[in-house]
Enzyme design. Structure first.
Site, short mmCIF file in Angstrom:
data_model
loop_
_atom_site.label_atom_id
_atom_site.label_comp_id
_atom_site.label_asym_id
_atom_site.label_seq_id
_atom_site.Cartn_x
_atom_site.Cartn_y
_atom_site.Cartn_z
N PHE A 170 7.03 -7.86 19.36
CA PHE A 170 8.07 -8.55 20.13
C PHE A 170 8.93 -7.49 20.81
O PHE A 170 10.04 -7.18 20.33
CB PHE A 170 8.92 -9.43 19.21
CG PHE A 170 8.17 -10.59 18.60
CD1 PHE A 170 8.01 -11.77 19.30
CD2 PHE A 170 7.63 -10.49 17.32
CE1 PHE A 170 7.33 -12.84 18.73
CE2 PHE A 170 6.96 -11.54 16.75
CZ PHE A 170 6.80 -12.72 17.46
N GLU A 177 6.19 -7.97 13.90
CA GLU A 177 5.94 -8.71 12.67
C GLU A 177 4.56 -8.34 12.13
O GLU A 177 3.56 -8.44 12.84
CB GLU A 177 5.99 -10.21 12.93
CG GLU A 177 5.63 -11.03 11.70
CD GLU A 177 5.43 -12.50 12.01
OE1 GLU A 177 5.34 -13.29 11.06
OE2 GLU A 177 5.34 -12.86 13.20
N VAL A 189 -7.40 2.37 -3.50
CA VAL A 189 -6.99 3.55 -4.28
C VAL A 189 -7.63 4.82 -3.73
O VAL A 189 -8.00 5.72 -4.47
CB VAL A 189 -7.33 3.38 -5.79
CG1 VAL A 189 -6.46 4.32 -6.62
CG2 VAL A 189 -7.12 1.96 -6.26
N THR A 194 -2.06 3.66 2.83
CA THR A 194 -0.95 4.47 3.33
C THR A 194 -1.26 5.06 4.70
O THR A 194 -0.43 5.04 5.61
CB THR A 194 -0.65 5.61 2.33
OG1 THR A 194 -0.21 5.04 1.10
CG2 THR A 194 0.44 6.54 2.86
N TYR A 219 2.70 -9.55 -5.11
CA TYR A 219 1.70 -8.51 -5.30
C TYR A 219 1.80 -7.41 -4.25
O TYR A 219 1.30 -6.31 -4.45
CB TYR A 219 0.29 -9.12 -5.26
CG TYR A 219 0.09 -10.22 -6.28
CD1 TYR A 219 -0.05 -9.91 -7.64
CD2 TYR A 219 0.05 -11.56 -5.91
CE1 TYR A 219 -0.22 -10.91 -8.59
CE2 TYR A 219 -0.13 -12.56 -6.85
CZ TYR A 219 -0.27 -12.23 -8.19
OH TYR A 219 -0.43 -13.21 -9.12
N ILE A 221 4.82 -6.44 -2.67
CA ILE A 221 6.14 -5.79 -2.58
C ILE A 221 6.06 -4.31 -2.95
O ILE A 221 6.64 -3.45 -2.29
CB ILE A 221 7.16 -6.52 -3.49
CG1 ILE A 221 7.51 -7.89 -2.88
CG2 ILE A 221 8.42 -5.69 -3.66
CD1 ILE A 221 8.45 -8.72 -3.72
#
Length: 437
Positions: A170, A177, A189, A194, A219, A221
């Site tokens: 946006f 978003e 893993v 990342t 799960y 966060i």
């Protein structure tokens, strides 16, 4: 079965006319439309300089840099300065450099001829998101992944999609978003998540959008926190209200990007900086003649201490800024604090605080008071020369009064004793010249 059909070169679902339009492809994030050879350096590797704070001799920097120019040296045991998390991130970066994995920003375009490779990857992304996000309706995932207003940063390995981040930009509202974020289970893993997010950050910095918003379930966060997301939203609510999709049972999280940080190179830069600092420390340690005991006050709940209270800091040549009221002579400080403590212990209102609170006399006291303190403990600390500054001494004394008022009601005798003794204590501190009158 559908996936096998999609990836098969002889699949009957791809018509001759459709195959003719599959020569094009998405533009990789940082290769300008041409695929980089594994042996070639990334275009931005030569331009990004090592960022170092402070006045560090160039010969030392060159000496350290000579020991860490080999990328493979980044992947060592945990004795190195890289954490396990950073090591995985570095492993993903090296895989990208070697051409094992690729990153592409793709989307479904309605005004161009269909591209087989892009549609294959979009189907692969829909498959990954559906498997990794079972609570999300598959029809909803399909609609957003193939929506022309949404884009997806896809992670490709061996020609197949193994992860991605679906997002909608946006620009007018200055945020993006993030809708879906997942890596297939057998490829997790490995630092891919990342590295994927780091690429997305750099992509948005190039497009002058410096804020991410997303709804994360319980799960996700943890993952988003590691990527710099927080529940403290920097974007004004008026900017995203009515734009971002709401999800029940999820937490809104945001991330503010710093345009001066090269996110995909961040772990490497930190690694080099740590190596330089380590070399500097080693040189200083060679000059150290006396070793002081470590600080134990932080284990007891102290959040910060004055620099001058660190044992041995003055011997290094450090001098405090400003006037200050600290006594430079340790023996003089000890004598002054001992006199003050004796006065306090002799006061008529000191009786509740002479010794540690007994559990039998105050039920639940140690559940309420996390960091207890008493005059007996302070006497022992003073005797062991724990109080290297007046501030540490005053902090412990203040804790006695604060704990008392927190546990006891205002009308209690203990509460009144704390107030009267506190007033007397600060009178003695002022008389000793440790604080201004």
């Amino acid at each position: 079965m559908l996936e096998e059909e999609v990836y098969s070169h002889s699949s009957p679902i791809w018509s001759e006319e459709f195959l003719a339009g599959s020569s094009g492809g998405p533009i990789p994030i940082h290769t300008g439309g041409q695929k980089r050879k594994p042996s070639e350096p990334l275009p931005h590797e030569e331009t990004k300089k090592l960022r170092i704070v402070g006045d560090i001799p160039m010969e030392l920097i060159n000496e350290v840099m000579a020991t860490i120019t080999d990328p493979a040296s980044m992947l060592g045991p945990e004795t190195s300065l890289l954490s396990a998390h950073s090591a995985r991130d570095e492993a993903a970066r090296l895989e990208e450099r070697r051409g094992v994995i690729e990153f592409h920003v793709i989307g479904n375009s309605l005004n161009q001829k269909p591209n087989k490779r892009i549609l294959m990857w979009l189907v692969g992304l829909q498959n990954v998101f559906s498997h990794q996000l079972p609570r999300m309706p598959k029809e909803y995932i399909t609609r957003l992944v193939f929506d022309p207003k949404h884009k997806t940063l896809s992670l490709i390995k061996d020609g197949r999609v193994i992860g991605g981040i679906c997002f909608r930009m946006f620009p007018s509202q200055s945020f993006t978003e993030i809708v879906f974020c997942a890596v297939t289970s057998n490829e997790q893993v490995k630092g891919y998540g990342t590295h994927l997010m780091n690429h997305l950050k750099e992509y948005h910095i190039k497009h002058d959008i410096l804020n991410f918003l997303t709804y994360a379930d319980e799960y996700a966060i943890g993952y988003f926190k590691k990527q710099g997301f927080s529940k403290d939203i920097k974007v004004p609510k008026a900017k995203y209200l009515g734009y971002i999709k709401d999800y029940e049972g999820a937490t809104l999280m945001g991330c503010e990007l710093n345009p001066s940080i090269p996110y995909t190179e961040f772990s490497v830069i930190i690694k080099k900086q740590k190596e330089i600092i380590k070399k500097l420390i080693e040189r200083k340690q060679a000059q150290i003649r006396k070793v002081y005991p470590g600080l134990s006050c932080f284990k007891e709940g102290v959040r910060q201490i004055p620099i001058e209270s660190i044992p041995g800091i003055r011997e290094t040549g450090w001098k405090p800024v400003g006037k200050g009221k600290e006594l430079k002579d340790p023996d003089q400080l000890y004598s002054t604090l001992k006199t003050i403590l004796q006065h306090v212990k002799s006061h008529q209102n000191a009786w509740p605080f002479m010794e540690p609170v007994k559990k039998t006399e105050a039920p639940g006291y140690y559940q309420v008071i996390r960091f207890p303190m008493d005059l007996k403990t302070m006497s022992e600390r003073l005797k062991s020369r724990y109080y290297t500054t007046r501030k540490l001494f005053m902090a412990d004394m203040q804790r006695i009064f604060t704990n008392c008022r927190e546990y006891n009601p205002p009308e209690s005798e203990y509460y009144k004793c704390a107030n009267l003794l506190e007033k007397f204590f600060y009178t003695k501190i002022k008389e000793a010249g440790l604080i201004e009158k």
